[in-house]
Design an enzyme around this catalytic site. Structure first.
Site, PDB file in Angstrom:
ATOM      1  N   GLY A  63     -84.109  34.636 -79.863  1.00 34.19           N
ATOM      2  CA  GLY A  63     -84.775  33.701 -80.504  1.00 34.19           C
ATOM      3  C   GLY A  63     -84.307  33.358 -81.705  1.00 34.19           C
TER       4      GLY A  63
ATOM      5  N   HIS B  14     -79.175  25.970 -73.731  1.00 36.14           N
ATOM      6  CA  HIS B  14     -78.617  27.272 -73.079  1.00 36.14           C
ATOM      7  C   HIS B  14     -77.060  27.133 -72.789  1.00 36.14           C
ATOM      8  CE1 HIS B  14     -82.862  26.542 -71.596  1.00 36.14           C
ATOM      9  NE2 HIS B  14     -82.869  27.898 -71.872  1.00 36.14           N
TER      10      HIS B  14
ATOM     11  N   HIS C  74     -87.298  33.568 -64.126  1.00 39.69           N
ATOM     12  CA  HIS C  74     -86.648  32.287 -64.311  1.00 39.69           C
ATOM     13  C   HIS C  74     -85.887  32.231 -63.018  1.00 39.69           C
ATOM     14  CE1 HIS C  74     -87.223  32.318 -68.527  1.00 39.69           C
ATOM     15  NE2 HIS C  74     -86.648  33.293 -68.701  1.00 39.69           N
TER      16      HIS C  74
ATOM     17  N   GLN D 180     -86.941  38.011 -66.998  1.00 42.36           N
ATOM     18  CA  GLN D 180     -86.635  37.851 -68.295  1.00 42.36           C
ATOM     19  C   GLN D 180     -87.090  38.792 -69.487  1.00 42.36           C
ATOM     20  OE1 GLN D 180     -89.073  36.489 -66.582  1.00 42.36           O
ATOM     21  NE2 GLN D 180     -91.163  36.939 -67.399  1.00 42.36           N
TER      22      GLN D 180
ATOM     23  N   SER E 216     -80.442  34.595 -75.251  1.00 44.86           N
ATOM     24  CA  SER E 216     -81.632  34.965 -74.349  1.00 44.86           C
ATOM     25  C   SER E 216     -81.321  35.584 -73.163  1.00 44.86           C
ATOM     26  CB  SER E 216     -81.961  33.323 -74.555  1.00 44.86           C
ATOM     27  OG  SER E 216     -81.342  32.691 -73.320  1.00 44.86           O
ATOM     28  N   CYS E 217     -82.636  35.558 -72.130  1.00 43.23           N
ATOM     29  CA  CYS E 217     -82.265  36.045 -70.927  1.00 43.23           C
ATOM     30  C   CYS E 217     -81.755  35.300 -70.114  1.00 43.23           C
ATOM     31  CB  CYS E 217     -83.748  36.483 -70.345  1.00 43.23           C
ATOM     32  SG  CYS E 217     -85.049  35.160 -70.981  1.00 43.23           S
ATOM     33  N   ASN E 218     -81.942  34.013 -70.156  1.00 42.55           N
ATOM     34  CA  ASN E 218     -81.233  32.971 -69.459  1.00 42.55           C
ATOM     35  C   ASN E 218     -79.879  32.978 -69.535  1.00 42.55           C
ATOM     36  OD1 ASN E 218     -83.138  31.468 -67.500  1.00 42.55           O
ATOM     37  ND2 ASN E 218     -84.100  30.946 -69.426  1.00 42.55           N
TER      38      ASN E 218
ATOM     39  N   ILE F  14     -89.884  42.828 -75.598  1.00 43.71           N
ATOM     40  CA  ILE F  14     -88.376  43.201 -75.763  1.00 43.71           C
ATOM     41  C   ILE F  14     -88.252  44.744 -76.526  1.00 43.71           C
ATOM     42  CG2 ILE F  14     -85.990  42.816 -76.474  1.00 43.71           C
ATOM     43  CD1 ILE F  14     -87.010  41.046 -74.046  1.00 43.71           C
TER      44      ILE F  14
ATOM     45  N   ARG G 165     -89.905  30.380 -66.439  1.00 36.94           N
ATOM     46  CA  ARG G 165     -91.365  30.930 -66.622  1.00 36.94           C
ATOM     47  C   ARG G 165     -92.035  30.430 -67.826  1.00 36.94           C
ATOM     48  NH1 ARG G 165     -90.426  32.473 -71.014  1.00 36.94           N
ATOM     49  NH2 ARG G 165     -90.201  34.551 -71.929  1.00 36.94           N
TER      50      ARG G 165
HETATM   51  P1  NAD Z   1     -93.150  39.467 -78.569  1.00 37.29           P
HETATM   52  O1  NAD Z   1     -93.984  38.387 -79.304  1.00 37.29           O
HETATM   53  O2  NAD Z   1     -93.581  39.948 -77.183  1.00 37.29           O
HETATM   54  O3  NAD Z   1     -93.170  41.057 -79.560  1.00 37.29           O
HETATM   55  C1  NAD Z   1     -92.761  40.621 -81.011  1.00 37.29           C
HETATM   56  C2  NAD Z   1     -93.498  41.791 -81.732  1.00 37.29           C
HETATM   57  O4  NAD Z   1     -93.102  41.812 -83.137  1.00 37.29           O
HETATM   58  C3  NAD Z   1     -94.970  41.711 -81.548  1.00 37.29           C
HETATM   59  O5  NAD Z   1     -95.415  43.325 -81.120  1.00 37.29           O
HETATM   60  C4  NAD Z   1     -95.346  41.548 -82.967  1.00 37.29           C
HETATM   61  O6  NAD Z   1     -96.785  42.045 -83.459  1.00 37.29           O
HETATM   62  C5  NAD Z   1     -94.293  42.006 -83.863  1.00 37.29           C
HETATM   63  N1  NAD Z   1     -94.115  41.286 -84.966  1.00 37.29           N
HETATM   64  C6  NAD Z   1     -94.209  40.086 -85.468  1.00 37.29           C
HETATM   65  N2  NAD Z   1     -93.905  39.566 -86.765  1.00 37.29           N
HETATM   66  C7  NAD Z   1     -93.374  40.914 -87.153  1.00 37.29           C
HETATM   67  C8  NAD Z   1     -92.664  41.073 -88.446  1.00 37.29           C
HETATM   68  N3  NAD Z   1     -92.529  40.452 -89.468  1.00 37.29           N
HETATM   69  N4  NAD Z   1     -92.110  42.347 -88.392  1.00 37.29           N
HETATM   70  C9  NAD Z   1     -92.253  43.224 -87.367  1.00 37.29           C
HETATM   71  N5  NAD Z   1     -92.901  43.026 -86.315  1.00 37.29           N
HETATM   72  C10 NAD Z   1     -93.344  41.788 -86.161  1.00 37.29           C
HETATM   73  O7  NAD Z   1     -91.676  38.899 -78.541  1.00 37.29           O
HETATM   74  P2  NAD Z   1     -90.753  39.237 -77.355  1.00 37.29           P
HETATM   75  O8  NAD Z   1     -91.001  38.528 -76.439  1.00 37.29           O
HETATM   76  O9  NAD Z   1     -90.351  40.547 -77.161  1.00 37.29           O
HETATM   77  O10 NAD Z   1     -89.681  38.699 -78.259  1.00 37.29           O
HETATM   78  C11 NAD Z   1     -88.692  39.173 -79.209  1.00 37.29           C
HETATM   79  C12 NAD Z   1     -87.278  38.514 -79.383  1.00 37.29           C
HETATM   80  O11 NAD Z   1     -86.659  38.664 -78.148  1.00 37.29           O
HETATM   81  C13 NAD Z   1     -87.201  37.038 -79.391  1.00 37.29           C
HETATM   82  O12 NAD Z   1     -86.349  36.584 -80.331  1.00 37.29           O
HETATM   83  C14 NAD Z   1     -87.149  36.389 -78.112  1.00 37.29           C
HETATM   84  O13 NAD Z   1     -86.571  35.085 -78.317  1.00 37.29           O
HETATM   85  C15 NAD Z   1     -86.218  37.464 -77.628  1.00 37.29           C
HETATM   86  N6  NAD Z   1     -86.102  37.344 -75.893  1.00 37.29           N
HETATM   87  C16 NAD Z   1     -87.435  37.600 -75.333  1.00 37.29           C
HETATM   88  C17 NAD Z   1     -87.682  37.587 -74.077  1.00 37.29           C
HETATM   89  C18 NAD Z   1     -88.927  37.371 -73.194  1.00 37.29           C
HETATM   90  O14 NAD Z   1     -88.803  37.142 -71.989  1.00 37.29           O
HETATM   91  N7  NAD Z   1     -89.926  37.912 -73.670  1.00 37.29           N
HETATM   92  C19 NAD Z   1     -86.194  37.486 -73.306  1.00 37.29           C
HETATM   93  C20 NAD Z   1     -85.107  37.511 -73.918  1.00 37.29           C
HETATM   94  C21 NAD Z   1     -85.319  37.591 -75.433  1.00 37.29           C
END
Ligand code: NAD
Length: 355
Positions: free
Chosen positions: A122, A204, A232, A307, A151-153, A12, A180
């Site tokens: 998250g 959700h 999804h 997503q 969230s995305c959903n 993200i 997914r």
């Molecule tokens: P990700 O794991 O792809 O990325 C998270 C990044 O944060 C990583 O690069 C990691 O190295 C870094 N990180 C870890 N701990 C850290 C810290 N203490 N300080 C700074 N950086 C840190 O995660 P993501 O999929 O991008 O998800 C991020 C948020 O977005 C979550 O809340 C998730 O629920 C939400 N989200 C994800 C999606 C998806 O499909 N991936 C969709 C919608 C929302």
């Protein structure tokens, strides 16, 4: 010009950074993350890079000196820690993994006299007073210090439910989410050979209600996680009083953040749609026209959401709302324009037309 920092440069965070760089009224002042890898190399090649220490140390700490050496081996020269970055920005987009954002709020963001922060889905609802959707509660979010993007959903459901609500009288909605299992570049999630059902209702519906309380008692969601990385899929069954099929499709057409997918031969699969879009991100929700079916007072249809991409436009609008930009329509138009959503829509409507 709004000065924005990004903490967490994964799925993200990287996409939010790209979308901000395309806007004309905000720019990315710097990016922070925890450990060196190809994603941090990518960040540091284009933007000033800062270290987020997991133990929340600053740049005088022994840990900072040690990890800085490690970053230098990757060719990354950090400018400081996240504590330095926050001093330089109006707002941080926190895109760290689930539950880390809430800890960051206490240990980092509230250490600055005043800092606006956008959190992701998250995090639990309580991390911010407002859970945001640009089409529903932008005005309530104007000037709000902390905002959460669901969230995305949830973002997908809010988009198509809002379009439907504008033209129909809906009694109840039941949504089965086929989730997914992992993102394409996430080797640690799963399942790889199973179905993982949720309890009913799944969380959700609560998330939708956090944005629009009128759904309380009328929306039931349940989900199953499957071994797919692409998108999804939602199967929606709604009861109520609905106009004709064409009017419903028009309501979806009218929103640039929704695409109606038709098709010459059968119903396009998620993989086909990705291929047709040259495997680029699809920030819009896709409604599958050939699944849309009305039986007396029941409406049924299916939808896909990418997503990794659908929450990005909402992040950009939430930045504007949080920093006091008052015109929600103008914000949505700017985000759509600079993210070139019209191009994605045109491409997919050309390959998968509705007759
Ligand atoms: P990700 O794991 O792809 O990325 C998270 C990044 O944060 C990583 O690069 C990691 O190295 C870094 N990180 C870890 N701990 C850290 C810290 N203490 N300080 C700074 N950086 C840190 O995660 P993501 O999929 O991008 O998800 C991020 C948020 O977005 C979550 O809340 C998730 O629920 C939400 N989200 C994800 C999606 C998806 O499909 N991936 C969709 C919608 C929302």
């Amino acid at each position: 010009m709004f000065n924005i920092g990004i903490n967490g440069f994964g799925t993200i965070g990287r996409r939010v950074a790209t979308a901000i760089q395309k806007q004309k009224d905000m720019w990315v002042k710097g990016v922070a993350s925890t450990n060196p890898n190809w994603k941090t190399q990518d960040a540091a090649m284009q933007l000033p890079f800062y270290i987020s220490l997991k133990n929340y140390g600053n740049n005088d700490s022994e840990d900072f000196k040690n990890i800085k050496e490690y970053f230098l081996k990757y060719g990354i020269r950090p400018k400081g820690t996240i504590f330095d970055l926050i001093e330089d920005v109006d707002l941080i987009v926190d895109a760290t993994p689930k539950d880390v954002g809430r800890m960051n709020k206490d240990k980092i963001y509230t250490k600055k006299n005043y800092l606006n922060v956008i959190f992701q889905g998250g995090e639990k609802n309580g991390v911010a007073r407002i859970t945001f959707n640009a089409n529903i509660n932008y005005d309530d979010a104007i000037g709000e210090q902390f905002i959460r993007i669901p969230s995305c959903n949830t973002t997908a459901m809010l988009r198509y439910l809002k379009s439907l609500e504008d033209i129909a009288k809906i009694d109840n909605v039941f949504i089965n989410l086929i989730r997914r299992g992992a993102d394409p570049a996430d080797p640690e999630e799963g399942p790889i050979n199973d179905y993982v059902p949720s309890e009913i209702p799944s969380h959700h519906s609560e998330d939708v209600i956090a944005v629009d309380s009128s759904w309380k008692g009328r929306l039931i969601t349940f989900s199953v996680k499957v071994p797919v990385t692409l998108m999804h899929m939602h199967n929606v069954i709604a009861t109520g009083d609905f106009p004709c099929r064409d009017k419903i499709l028009d309501a979806f057409y009218d929103n640039l953040r929704t695409i109606v997918i038709g098709g010459h031969d059968g119903i396009p699969t998620a993989a086909e749609i990705f291929e047709a879009n040259k495997r680029e991100d699809i920030p819009q929700i896709m409604i599958l026209e050939k699944t849309l079916y009305i039986h007396n007072s029941t409406l049924i249809f299916s939808s896909y959401c990418h997503q990794e991409a659908d929450v990005i436009p909402e992040n950009i609008d939430a930045i504007r709302a949080s920093l006091g930009f008052e015109d929600s329509l103008e914000s949505v138009n700017r985000t759509n324009k600079y993210m070139e959503l019209e191009n994605t829509k045109k491409t997919l409507e050309t390959y998968f037309p509705v007759y």
